[in-house]
Design a protein around this motif. Structure first.
Motif, mmCIF file in Angstrom:
data_model
loop_
_atom_site.group_PDB
_atom_site.id
_atom_site.type_symbol
_atom_site.label_atom_id
_atom_site.label_comp_id
_atom_site.label_asym_id
_atom_site.label_seq_id
_atom_site.Cartn_x
_atom_site.Cartn_y
_atom_site.Cartn_z
ATOM 1 N N GLU A 15 0.874 -1.184 0.000
ATOM 2 C CA GLU A 15 0.000 0.000 0.000
ATOM 3 C C GLU A 15 0.904 1.225 0.000
ATOM 4 O O GLU A 15 1.534 1.528 1.009
ATOM 5 C CB GLU A 15 -0.904 0.010 1.229
ATOM 6 C CG GLU A 15 -1.982 -1.032 1.153
ATOM 7 C CD GLU A 15 -2.976 -0.895 2.297
ATOM 8 O OE1 GLU A 15 -3.325 0.236 2.667
ATOM 9 O OE2 GLU A 15 -3.358 -1.941 2.823
ATOM 10 N N ASN A 17 0.747 4.413 0.225
ATOM 11 C CA ASN A 17 0.737 5.560 1.146
ATOM 12 C C ASN A 17 0.911 5.190 2.616
ATOM 13 O O ASN A 17 0.775 6.024 3.500
ATOM 14 C CB ASN A 17 -0.487 6.472 0.928
ATOM 15 C CG ASN A 17 -1.761 5.678 0.969
ATOM 16 O OD1 ASN A 17 -1.711 4.487 1.295
ATOM 17 N ND2 ASN A 17 -2.879 6.295 0.644
ATOM 18 N N LYS A 18 1.265 3.927 2.874
ATOM 19 C CA LYS A 18 1.599 3.531 4.251
ATOM 20 C C LYS A 18 3.068 3.866 4.523
ATOM 21 O O LYS A 18 3.915 3.716 3.650
ATOM 22 C CB LYS A 18 1.407 2.020 4.431
ATOM 23 C CG LYS A 18 -0.042 1.581 4.502
ATOM 24 C CD LYS A 18 -0.617 1.901 5.871
ATOM 25 C CE LYS A 18 -2.022 1.379 6.056
ATOM 26 N NZ LYS A 18 -2.072 0.029 6.583
ATOM 27 N N SER A 45 2.763 -1.650 4.748
ATOM 28 C CA SER A 45 3.973 -0.825 4.812
ATOM 29 C C SER A 45 5.176 -1.566 4.239
ATOM 30 O O SER A 45 5.278 -2.790 4.385
ATOM 31 C CB SER A 45 4.323 -0.488 6.278
ATOM 32 O OG SER A 45 3.551 0.580 6.756
ATOM 33 N N GLU A 97 10.436 6.906 1.755
ATOM 34 C CA GLU A 97 10.419 8.088 2.624
ATOM 35 C C GLU A 97 11.144 7.744 3.924
ATOM 36 O O GLU A 97 11.417 6.571 4.178
ATOM 37 C CB GLU A 97 8.971 8.406 3.016
ATOM 38 C CG GLU A 97 8.135 8.992 1.928
ATOM 39 C CD GLU A 97 6.669 9.032 2.369
ATOM 40 O OE1 GLU A 97 6.400 9.098 3.577
ATOM 41 O OE2 GLU A 97 5.832 8.980 1.464
ATOM 42 N N ARG A 205 -1.128 11.196 7.216
ATOM 43 C CA ARG A 205 -0.329 11.328 5.996
ATOM 44 C C ARG A 205 -1.049 12.234 5.026
ATOM 45 O O ARG A 205 -2.120 12.715 5.280
ATOM 46 C CB ARG A 205 -0.019 9.975 5.380
ATOM 47 C CG ARG A 205 -1.217 9.150 4.989
ATOM 48 C CD ARG A 205 -0.759 7.793 4.557
ATOM 49 N NE ARG A 205 -0.624 6.891 5.680
ATOM 50 C CZ ARG A 205 -1.639 6.215 6.183
ATOM 51 N NH1 ARG A 205 -2.835 6.348 5.673
ATOM 52 N NH2 ARG A 205 -1.484 5.367 7.183
#
Ligand code: MLT
Length: 205
Positions: A15, A17-18, A45, A97, A205
């Motif tokens: 996923e 955007n985890k 994640s 990130e 987020r």
């Protein structure tokens, strides 16, 4: 497996955007230990899980200690920097990130040291059974960093006051700290898991 400066396991995000997790095992653990925990507390994640480079009677750790609870602080600093450099390499190699560290015991202590010495390396941290890693807290700005600390009131290795001191220094440095003191010892409990799941579900987020 990509060659980087630490032996490690990496699982890509399913996923996007985890937040990525940096999983840091306890003494005697390795890079496989916390993958299951990571998948449970933040499904989807990316997981980055290095193995500590120090061996204590054959047991991997993230820094040297002189006795239980007595740290070789020069080594703590060296190893925290080395691990922060690894995080930077891995972010480049895997396109990540800044991760949230999830550390247990010795892994929580190196995560706390990294947060204080190289705050750019982490976006936040979940510190399970952590203690004060450095006798003098460096001047650091932790504004915007979320920290979950879960301690055991009956932990034979970490006095409750020591854990409270760490929570206080992180708060004073500007981190958004949630500290829970559970009626348990050094080992993780079901309540730890529930608190972790809840805290990760609230990651903005
Ligand atoms: C440490 O050495 O980091 C702490 O004593 C916790 C442990 O690993 O037992």
């Amino acid at each position: 497996m990509t060659e980087l400066s630490f032996i490690h396991r990496f699982e890509p995000a399913t996923e996007p955007n985890k937040p990525p997790l940096l999983l840091l095992h306890g003494t005697g653990g390795d890079e496989n230990d916390l993958l299951g925990l990571g998948r449970t507390i933040s499904p989807g994640s990316a997981l980055l899980s290095p193995r500590g480079k120090i061996l204590e009677n054959g047991m991997p750790r993230f820094f040297r200690r002189l006795a239980e609870g007595v740290f070789d602080e020069a080594d703590v600093k060296l190893r925290a920097n080395e691990l922060a450099d690894f995080v930077a390499e891995a972010r480049k190699a895997y396109g990540l990130e800044a991760p949230i560290a999830v550390g247990f015991s010795n892994g929580a202590n190196i995560a706390a040291a990294m947060m204080l010495l190289r705050p750019e390396a982490l976006s936040g941290a979940a510190l399970l059974r952590a203690m004060v890693p450095l006798s003098e807290t460096p001047q650091v700005d932790l504004a915007g960093k979320r920290v979950l600390m879960i301690s055991g009131a009956m932990d034979p290795i970490i006095p409750a006051d020591n854990a409270k001191r760490l929570a206080a220094s992180l708060t004073e440095a500007g981190a958004e700290v949630q500290h829970h003191m559970l009626p348990t010892g050094h080992n993780l409990s079901q309540t730890d898991l529930q608190l972790l799941v809840k805290w990760f579900a609230e990651v903005k987020r």
